[in-house]
Design a protein around this motif. Structure first.
Motif, PDB file in Angstrom:
ATOM      1  N   PRO A 126      45.447 -21.476 -37.913  1.00 58.24           N
ATOM      2  CA  PRO A 126      44.449 -21.169 -36.879  1.00 58.24           C
ATOM      3  C   PRO A 126      44.386 -22.265 -35.820  1.00 58.24           C
ATOM      4  O   PRO A 126      44.195 -23.444 -36.151  1.00 58.24           O
ATOM      5  CB  PRO A 126      43.141 -21.069 -37.675  1.00 58.24           C
ATOM      6  CG  PRO A 126      43.381 -21.878 -38.912  1.00 58.24           C
ATOM      7  CD  PRO A 126      44.829 -21.719 -39.233  1.00 58.24           C
ATOM      8  N   ARG A 127      44.546 -21.880 -34.566  1.00 61.40           N
ATOM      9  CA  ARG A 127      44.466 -22.862 -33.485  1.00 61.40           C
ATOM     10  C   ARG A 127      43.093 -23.532 -33.418  1.00 61.40           C
ATOM     11  O   ARG A 127      42.950 -24.631 -32.903  1.00 61.40           O
ATOM     12  CB  ARG A 127      44.745 -22.185 -32.136  1.00 61.40           C
ATOM     13  CG  ARG A 127      46.215 -21.897 -31.872  1.00 61.40           C
ATOM     14  CD  ARG A 127      46.396 -21.244 -30.510  1.00 61.40           C
ATOM     15  NE  ARG A 127      47.794 -20.996 -30.183  1.00 61.40           N
ATOM     16  CZ  ARG A 127      48.536 -21.785 -29.405  1.00 61.40           C
ATOM     17  NH1 ARG A 127      47.996 -22.866 -28.863  1.00 61.40           N
ATOM     18  NH2 ARG A 127      49.803 -21.506 -29.156  1.00 61.40           N
ATOM     19  N   SER A 128      42.103 -22.853 -33.968  1.00 62.17           N
ATOM     20  CA  SER A 128      40.738 -23.382 -33.902  1.00 62.17           C
ATOM     21  C   SER A 128      40.451 -24.447 -34.952  1.00 62.17           C
ATOM     22  O   SER A 128      39.366 -25.047 -34.945  1.00 62.17           O
ATOM     23  CB  SER A 128      39.731 -22.235 -34.082  1.00 62.17           C
ATOM     24  OG  SER A 128      39.923 -21.602 -35.348  1.00 62.17           O
ATOM     25  N   ALA A 129      41.401 -24.701 -35.876  1.00 60.82           N
ATOM     26  CA  ALA A 129      41.145 -25.660 -36.949  1.00 60.82           C
ATOM     27  C   ALA A 129      40.732 -27.011 -36.370  1.00 60.82           C
ATOM     28  O   ALA A 129      41.504 -27.666 -35.678  1.00 60.82           O
ATOM     29  CB  ALA A 129      42.396 -25.820 -37.815  1.00 60.82           C
ATOM     30  N   GLY A 130      39.497 -27.418 -36.680  1.00 52.39           N
ATOM     31  CA  GLY A 130      38.965 -28.627 -36.083  1.00 52.39           C
ATOM     32  C   GLY A 130      38.524 -29.682 -37.058  1.00 52.39           C
ATOM     33  O   GLY A 130      37.952 -30.703 -36.661  1.00 52.39           O
ATOM     34  N   SER A 131      38.787 -29.445 -38.355  1.00 52.41           N
ATOM     35  CA  SER A 131      38.351 -30.416 -39.357  1.00 52.41           C
ATOM     36  C   SER A 131      39.229 -30.300 -40.590  1.00 52.41           C
ATOM     37  O   SER A 131      39.977 -29.317 -40.764  1.00 52.41           O
ATOM     38  CB  SER A 131      36.896 -30.149 -39.759  1.00 52.41           C
ATOM     39  OG  SER A 131      36.787 -28.909 -40.467  1.00 52.41           O
ATOM     40  N   LEU A 132      39.141 -31.311 -41.448  1.00 51.00           N
ATOM     41  CA  LEU A 132      39.862 -31.270 -42.710  1.00 51.00           C
ATOM     42  C   LEU A 132      39.407 -30.071 -43.531  1.00 51.00           C
ATOM     43  O   LEU A 132      40.212 -29.414 -44.205  1.00 51.00           O
ATOM     44  CB  LEU A 132      39.624 -32.563 -43.483  1.00 51.00           C
ATOM     45  CG  LEU A 132      40.260 -32.660 -44.872  1.00 51.00           C
ATOM     46  CD1 LEU A 132      41.775 -32.530 -44.793  1.00 51.00           C
ATOM     47  CD2 LEU A 132      39.870 -33.979 -45.540  1.00 51.00           C
TER      48      LEU A 132
END
Length: 341
Positions: A126-132
């Motif tokens: 997912p391009r939106s992945a923003g955290s571990l």
């Protein structure tokens, strides 16, 4: 490529496999939830299995196709990328891939090619992945049997290249893609090279295995953050003019562009393999000699775990598998059975 328990079901005499994929493989009983959810979605729920089946059979293909996707694995929060996969039926698929190839339960003594793209997982993450947490949840949704301890080990093996200072949508996209790409594609492919090298009688029967990495860069794909994505080499293998959706072919692969030479080079290796069972004999254009994979150093010279790298402008060369990739793949192999791969 897997076969009966004794590996005797021989359906072909050679194989070139691009982007080997080891996803979650369920037993028939474990996959029952898919049927149960489909029954509910189509209004066919019944305490009598024969009634629910008759109801499903009364539905049109369109009605079924609109409902038979996006069901999460039990215990997962979101649907996996690939919901429908082969199941262990005790006949054609007798075991999980890692276990079957480890035990030699596959079609042996055939020449094989296995390979992958440098950034095979980025296009799925997912391009939106923003955290571990986003990264771990995505992996959990694809491999529901993974444990917290195993995720912790993966986090250590795959640190975010942008560091902890990066947060927000997209900051963990590439890290997530690398984890998924190596778990599902690259490491299984390298494992199969090891398995075939171990079990193939390449000295008396000439059945070797060859490995490759497609690293041909297209500027538009690089600009979109995709690197060298999953199955992009198919545009070269079949030729841009033979791709159904020609509009999706990277511009650089067309004649008179920078990667047109890579098309000719790849096709010559594959034609050579098809005609002679050796990718080298009919290779063209000054392409490098594609050395066979040797995993155990049984020729007395030490291990030769090398793969051919296809580069931009049609360049080719051999590379030894990097030590850090070996370490990651060794861990993924070790937990592969636990993950039902």
């Amino acid at each position: 490529m897997m076969a009966d328990k004794d590996g005797s079901r021989k359906l072909f005499h050679a194989a070139a496999v691009e982007s080997v994929s080891f996803g979650t493989v369920l037993t028939v009983d474990q996959a029952q939830y898919q049927y149960d959810n489909l029954v509910i979605r189509l209004g066919c729920a019944s305490s009598d299995p024969s009634t629910s089946l008759a109801c499903l059979r009364s539905k049109s293909a369109k009605e079924i196709s609109e409902k038979d996707f996006n069901v999460p694995y039990p215990g997962s929060s979101s649907a996996p990328i690939y919901m429908w996969s082969p199941v262990i039926d005790g006949d054609f698929v007798a075991d999980h891939p890692y276990s079957a190839f480890y035990s030699g339960s596959f079609i042996r003594n055939i020449p094989v090619i296995f390979g992958d793209d440098t950034n095979g997982g980025v296009g799925f993450a997912p391009r939106s992945a923003g955290s571990l947490g986003d990264s771990n949840q995505f992996i959990k949704d694809q491999f529901p049997a993974i444990t917290a301890a195993q995720l912790d080990n993966l986090n250590k093996l795959y640190p975010n290249p942008y560091g902890s200072s990066c947060s927000g949508p997209g900051c963990w996209w590439n890290q997530t893609g690398q984890v998924y790409g190596e778990m599902r594609y690259m490491c299984p492919g390298l494992y199969l090279n090891d398995a075939f090298d171990h079990y193939n009688d390449h000295y008396t029967k000439g059945t070797s295995s060859w490995a490759y990495r497609w690293n041909v860069k297209d500027q538009e794909q690089l600009a979109n953050g995709l690197g060298v994505p999953h199955v992009v080499e198919l545009n070269a293998l079949f030729g841009p003019e033979n791709i159904y959706n020609r509009g999706a072919v990277p511009k650089s692969y067309w004649p008179n562009h920078e990667n047109a030479a890579a098309v000719q080079v790849m096709q010559s290796y594959w034609v050579s393999f098809i005609k002679t069972f050796d990718p080298n004999k009919l290779r063209c254009c000054g392409a490098a000699e594609w050395k066979a994979w040797r995993s155990a150093g049984d020729d007395g010279t030490g291990a030769q775990r090398q793969r051919l790298v296809f580069e931009t402008y049609g360049k080719t060369g051999m590379e030894t598998i990097p030590k850090d990739l070996e370490a990651r793949c060794n861990y993924l192999r070790a937990i592969g059975k636990d993950l039902q791969q």
